[in-house]
Scaffold this active site. Structure first.
Site, PDB file in Angstrom:
ATOM      1  N   HIS A   1     -31.395  58.027  43.384  1.00 16.37           N
ATOM      2  CA  HIS A   1     -30.643  58.852  44.345  1.00 16.37           C
ATOM      3  C   HIS A   1     -30.857  60.351  44.103  1.00 16.37           C
ATOM      4  O   HIS A   1     -30.296  61.169  44.834  1.00 16.37           O
ATOM      5  CB  HIS A   1     -29.153  58.535  44.267  1.00 16.37           C
ATOM      6  CG  HIS A   1     -28.792  57.153  44.693  1.00 16.37           C
ATOM      7  ND1 HIS A   1     -29.190  56.618  45.896  1.00 16.37           N
ATOM      8  CD2 HIS A   1     -28.087  56.181  44.055  1.00 16.37           C
ATOM      9  CE1 HIS A   1     -28.734  55.377  46.001  1.00 16.37           C
ATOM     10  NE2 HIS A   1     -28.076  55.085  44.889  1.00 16.37           N
TER      11      HIS A   1
ATOM     12  N   ASP B   1     -33.073  47.989  44.637  1.00 10.71           N
ATOM     13  CA  ASP B   1     -31.658  48.256  44.412  1.00 10.71           C
ATOM     14  C   ASP B   1     -30.877  47.976  45.697  1.00 10.71           C
ATOM     15  O   ASP B   1     -31.412  48.102  46.801  1.00 10.71           O
ATOM     16  CB  ASP B   1     -31.487  49.724  44.008  1.00 10.71           C
ATOM     17  CG  ASP B   1     -30.117  50.042  43.455  1.00 10.71           C
ATOM     18  OD1 ASP B   1     -29.972  50.107  42.227  1.00 10.71           O
ATOM     19  OD2 ASP B   1     -29.185  50.245  44.266  1.00 10.71           O
TER      20      ASP B   1
ATOM     21  N   HIS C   1     -28.690  49.738  47.005  1.00 11.80           N
ATOM     22  CA  HIS C   1     -28.558  51.000  47.733  1.00 11.80           C
ATOM     23  C   HIS C   1     -29.938  51.591  48.011  1.00 11.80           C
ATOM     24  O   HIS C   1     -30.831  51.516  47.167  1.00 11.80           O
ATOM     25  CB  HIS C   1     -27.742  52.013  46.924  1.00 11.80           C
ATOM     26  CG  HIS C   1     -26.370  51.528  46.559  1.00 11.80           C
ATOM     27  ND1 HIS C   1     -26.065  51.036  45.310  1.00 11.80           N
ATOM     28  CD2 HIS C   1     -25.235  51.451  47.286  1.00 11.80           C
ATOM     29  CE1 HIS C   1     -24.782  50.689  45.279  1.00 11.80           C
ATOM     30  NE2 HIS C   1     -24.260  50.929  46.464  1.00 11.80           N
TER      31      HIS C   1
ATOM     32  N   ASP D   1     -28.060  45.371  41.368  1.00 12.12           N
ATOM     33  CA  ASP D   1     -26.769  45.369  42.048  1.00 12.12           C
ATOM     34  C   ASP D   1     -26.794  44.671  43.400  1.00 12.12           C
ATOM     35  O   ASP D   1     -25.780  44.665  44.113  1.00 12.12           O
ATOM     36  CB  ASP D   1     -26.214  46.783  42.174  1.00 12.12           C
ATOM     37  CG  ASP D   1     -27.252  47.811  42.567  1.00 12.12           C
ATOM     38  OD1 ASP D   1     -28.403  47.422  42.862  1.00 12.12           O
ATOM     39  OD2 ASP D   1     -26.928  49.007  42.574  1.00 12.12           O
TER      40      ASP D   1
END
Length: 340
Positions: free
Chosen positions: A158, A193, A195, A282
């Site tokens: 990120h 991931d 996200h 995740d």
């Protein structure tokens, strides 16, 4: 499989973040290291300590202005009367081209996208060595290693060139890709991931020398919200070199694997000769940050499918938060990858 980790990565110990207006315990806890390390060792990983390759590989992607901020902001923050121990922003500019303030509060808002990336006394050193672990891993791949695992913590996908966010400060996978590209390789980054890897996308969005592919929960109602949509394909020289494959919340193993095949087809078409996997765990069905519903056996299938690309592959740890099965999920992925 050879693996990289430095003990100084324990030093980042975030206490809080904000979610839905509520101050909560930060889920990116140092104990993730212990659980992930055990999971990797159960799959046969042999951990090594990285060398210090200096600021050059990091500054190849992150601005000097941002790196000075990360190194100095905690000390400066402590001079503010009544300041908390952790640097957490409370104001943000409306655009990246806004004027750059001199105050610590203003710079925190400029360089921290959200409240989930608090900076404390050990944050810079931990992030630095997390990145150095990724650089060392890239060098192993460039030297002919077929696969390597990097326990990068804090994670990185990120983080933009001058912006922290989502528990991330330095973009480890992007730094590794740049290192490999400068070694004469043609890298692709596959982000699995839950996200979207918005920082990775942002770093390479106008470049055509690194392919970026992300499979993630649809951001229309999920972090990071503003990036990761299917129409985002890159700009300028990067047009067509970014692929987002958002999935409906709750997607399980079979549909995930079908989408993964689409991602792998693009990596083959790009002609990549080396792969970096931003390895988030995740997407797990019981992960605290629920988004998808991949099972423990599903991670083994994902690892095996990626291995069938038959590319030298650097696995760089991203998310995957504390649950009873976190270590088992990493063991499953690594075992599936190695067995295939």
């Amino acid at each position: 499989m050879r693996a990289l980790f430095d003990e100084r990565q324990w030093l980042h110990d975030p206490k809080h973040f904000m979610a839905n207006g509520t101050r909560l315990a930060n889920p990116e806890q140092p104990r993730r290291i212990e659980v992930l390390k055990q999971g990797a060792e159960a799959a046969g990983c042999r951990f090594e300590t990285p060398e210090d390759h200096g600021m050059g590989p990091i500054a190849a992607l992150h601005s000097a202005e941002y790196l000075v901020f990360l190194q100095t902001i905690h000390e400066r923050w402590q001079r503010i009367e009544g300041a908390a121990d952790e640097v957490i922003p409370n104001i943000h500019p409306d655009r990246r081209t806004a004027s750059y303030p001199r105050s610590a509060v203003g710079q925190a808002g400029f360089h921290q996208a959200d409240t989930s990336c608090p900076i404390a006394s050990g944050t810079w050193e931990a992030a630095y060595w997390s990145a150095q672990s990724a650089v060392q891993g890239a060098d192993l791949i460039a030297a002919g290693e077929g696969g390597a695992y990097v326990l990068s913590r804090p994670p990185g996908h990120h983080a933009f060139g001058d912006l922290a966010g989502g528990f991330c400060f330095l973009n480890n996978a992007a730094i590794a890709a740049e290192r490999l590209m400068r070694a004469g390789k043609r890298p692709a980054i596959l982000d699995v991931d839950v996200h979207h890897g918005n920082g990775t996308q942002g770093i390479f969005y106008e470049r055509g020398d690194v392919l970026t592919v992300s499979i993630h929960a649809d951001p229309v109602r999920f972090y990071p919200f503003f990036w990761g949509h299917g129409h985002e394909r890159g700009e300028g020289a990067g047009r067509g070199f970014n692929l987002n494959l958002p999935l409906v919340r709750g997607t399980g193993d079979d549909d995930y694997l079908k989408t993964l095949e689409t991602a792998l087809d693009h990596i083959r078409a790009f002609g990549a000769d080396v792969l970096i996997v931003a390895l988030g765990l995740d997407a797990y069905e019981k992960d605290p940050l629920k988004g998808l519903a991949v099972t423990t056996p599903g991670f083994s299938r994902i690892g095996a499918a990626i291995a069938r690309l038959s590319l030298p592959t650097l696995l760089v740890q991203e998310g995957g938060y504390l649950s009873d099965e976190l270590g088992q999920n990493l063991t499953g992925f690594l075992t599936g990858f190695q067995d295939a």
